[in-house]
Write a protein that holds these residues in place. Structure first.
Motif, PDB file in Angstrom:
ATOM      1  N   UNK A 111      44.076  27.278  97.078  1.00  0.00           N
ATOM      2  CA  UNK A 111      44.539  28.666  96.967  1.00  0.00           C
ATOM      3  C   UNK A 111      45.888  28.696  96.239  1.00  0.00           C
ATOM      4  N   UNK A 112      45.912  29.197  94.993  1.00  0.00           N
ATOM      5  CA  UNK A 112      47.160  29.177  94.218  1.00  0.00           C
ATOM      6  C   UNK A 112      48.292  29.958  94.892  1.00  0.00           C
ATOM      7  N   UNK A 113      47.946  30.996  95.622  1.00  0.00           N
ATOM      8  CA  UNK A 113      49.003  31.799  96.275  1.00  0.00           C
ATOM      9  C   UNK A 113      49.725  30.948  97.323  1.00  0.00           C
ATOM     10  N   UNK A 114      48.962  30.147  98.043  1.00  0.00           N
ATOM     11  CA  UNK A 114      49.552  29.247  99.053  1.00  0.00           C
ATOM     12  C   UNK A 114      50.440  28.213  98.359  1.00  0.00           C
ATOM     13  N   UNK A 115      49.935  27.660  97.257  1.00  0.00           N
ATOM     14  CA  UNK A 115      50.705  26.652  96.518  1.00  0.00           C
ATOM     15  C   UNK A 115      52.024  27.251  96.028  1.00  0.00           C
ATOM     16  N   UNK A 116      51.959  28.487  95.515  1.00  0.00           N
ATOM     17  CA  UNK A 116      53.175  29.136  94.996  1.00  0.00           C
ATOM     18  C   UNK A 116      54.215  29.276  96.102  1.00  0.00           C
ATOM     19  N   UNK A 117      53.759  29.731  97.256  1.00  0.00           N
ATOM     20  CA  UNK A 117      54.678  29.950  98.373  1.00  0.00           C
ATOM     21  C   UNK A 117      55.295  28.620  98.839  1.00  0.00           C
ATOM     22  N   UNK A 118      54.445  27.638  99.039  1.00  0.00           N
ATOM     23  CA  UNK A 118      54.927  26.359  99.587  1.00  0.00           C
ATOM     24  C   UNK A 118      55.830  25.639  98.592  1.00  0.00           C
ATOM     25  N   UNK A 119      55.435  25.595  97.324  1.00  0.00           N
ATOM     26  CA  UNK A 119      56.174  24.770  96.368  1.00  0.00           C
ATOM     27  C   UNK A 119      57.533  25.364  96.001  1.00  0.00           C
TER      28      UNK A 119
END
Ligand code: GUN
Ligand code: ZN
Length: 439
Positions: A111-119
């Motif tokens: 999920x790119x949205x999760x990656x954006x938030x975490x990274x």
């Protein structure tokens, strides 16, 4: 930029250079053009003129007596997606840990949205802790790996990033075909190279470790690394359960080193994590290939069933890694401390052999110039030699809320040792990368 005060670095393993009343100057590219010490305050103005950096006078930063400049810290082994559960999952051995915690958690990065938030959170957290360069494992996902690259570029951190490759022994929903793995690795290389920041964003060939990579995948990754002259990272002889798994998989007693070497994955750009179960022969092979070990002292306590013998293997290139989340702390200061502490347990086990002890200065070297050597950045960062890029931290041991109590007069040397042993992100008040302030 012009800085006047105490400047500290480890230009040679096991020693420390403390320059007091020093003037450090950089040019507009952020490269160091002067480092001169023992300048009395009343001679500062004329020294600035002599060094022909007078045009920068208005940006002069004068450090207080409790402040000093230190090279940025280099984390040579960290799993970006694992920041989500770091500090937990400390109860089981590696091969079970991967199945129970790691693969289900990394799978979420589809999920790119999760990656954006975490990274975004991750890169900021590392910068706050003084990590100016990191060698990252991302996840198997191309899109999320690109998002990690974007986050590092946005925050200005130097990042070596690998899209993780694994075509066997993964988990439900967390595995790829050999073809997909190669195709996405090629796409990730192209993406990083399109950013044209070769000193700041570097794609890394990343077979996760031998259990999760077929021989066909390993061979093709070796070929890709050769074709594009890229760094390589993996895990090597990490733990007893991993070593046993590889022997069962290959049906022989070949070591990880022999297998990686056959596949063309041991080069002078390889950084292999752990290595606790390398044999002296394996180490000789790695030295001959010019490959480095990322020593991860904290996660070795949890998984490796042993301590990496740093001192006997000084001929090896060695950096330090946090190995989040196998090691629970994202701070390289913790890696430095655990490296020193683990070496003392090792020495105690071996009849108190003092030659096995890693002192804090050696551990600091591994976290700075040693890491730079592992990544081939030794002419660029890691210490304050002329013409290097200024990747640096401004440390103050007397900030509000500082975890360090200053109750007596203190020498610059003691000030540095206190920070290394007691300090944390509350003491890191500025971070520069390539001479630009990032924090
Ligand atoms: N070996 C393969 N994958 C991993 C990982 O994510 N962490 C550690 N510590 N070892 C591994
Ligand atoms: Zn790891």
């Amino acid at each position: 930029m012009l800085i006047y005060g105490t400047v500290v670095h480890t230009p040679k393993r096991g020693t420390i250079s403390i320059h007091t009343n020093a003037l450090l100057a950089t040019n507009e590219e952020g490269r160091i053009v002067a480092l001169k010490d023992n300048i009395p305050e009343d001679k500062l103005d004329s020294t600035i003129d002599t060094l022909q950096v007078g045009h920068q006078r208005q940006s002069l930063l004068k450090l207080s007596a409790t402040q000093f400049i230190l090279p940025g810290l280099i984390d040579t082994h960290i799993h970006a997606p694992q920041i989500t559960y770091t500090g937990t999952a400390t109860d089981i051995p590696l091969m079970d840990w991967l199945q129970k915690y790691t693969f289900p958690s990394e799978r979420q990065f589809e999920d790119p949205a999760w990656a954006r938030k975490v990274y975004d959170v991750l890169v900021r957290r590392l910068l706050c802790n003084g990590t100016t360069t990191a060698l990252y494992f991302a996840s198997i996902h191309l899109e999320a790996s690109k998002i990690l690259a974007d986050s590092a570029l946005k925050h200005g951190q130097r990042a070596f990033i690998g899209k993780v490759c694994m075509d066997q022994n993964g988990a439900e929903g967390y595995i790829e075909t050999t073809e997909q793995s190669i195709e996405d690795t090629k796409a990730f290389i192209a993406y990083c190279q399109s950013k044209q920041r070769p000193q700041h964003l570097v794609p890394v060939i990343t077979p996760r470790f031998l259990p999760t990579c077929s021989p066909a995948l390993l061979e093709q990754l070796g070929a890709l690394a050769r074709q594009h002259d890229l760094p390589i990272q993996s895990h090597i002889s990490e733990s007893l359960d991993e070593v046993a798994f590889v022997h069962a998989l290959y049906g022989n007693e070949d070591t990880d080193t022999e297998i990686f070497d056959r596949m063309g994955l041991l080069t002078q750009r390889s950084v292999m994590a752990h290595g606790v179960h390398l044999s002296p022969n394996d180490v000789d092979t790695m030295v001959a290939r010019g490959s480095a070990v990322a020593v991860c002292p904290l996660s070795n306590v949890y998984f490796a069933n042993g301590v990496f013998p740093v001192q006997p293997y000084q001929k090896l290139k060695m950096g330090l890694g946090t190995d989040v989340a196998g090691g629970y702390s994202p701070s390289m200061l913790q890696s430095i401390r655990h490296c020193a502490v683990a070496s003392r347990y090792l020495a105690t086990q071996k009849d108190h052999d003092p030659s096995l002890v890693v002192d804090w200065m050696t551990a600091l070297y591994m976290a700075t110039l040693g890491g730079a050597e592992a990544l081939g950045l030794q002419d660029e960062v890691g210490s304050f030699e002329l013409n290097k890029s200024l990747d640096a931290l401004l440390v103050d041991i007397a900030t509000d809320n500082s975890p360090i109590d200053l109750l007596d007069d203190i020498t610059p040397m003691d000030m540095v040792e206190k920070f290394i042993n007691l300090g944390d992100d509350r003491n890191i008040i500025s971070v520069w990368i390539s001479g630009e302030r990032k924090l």
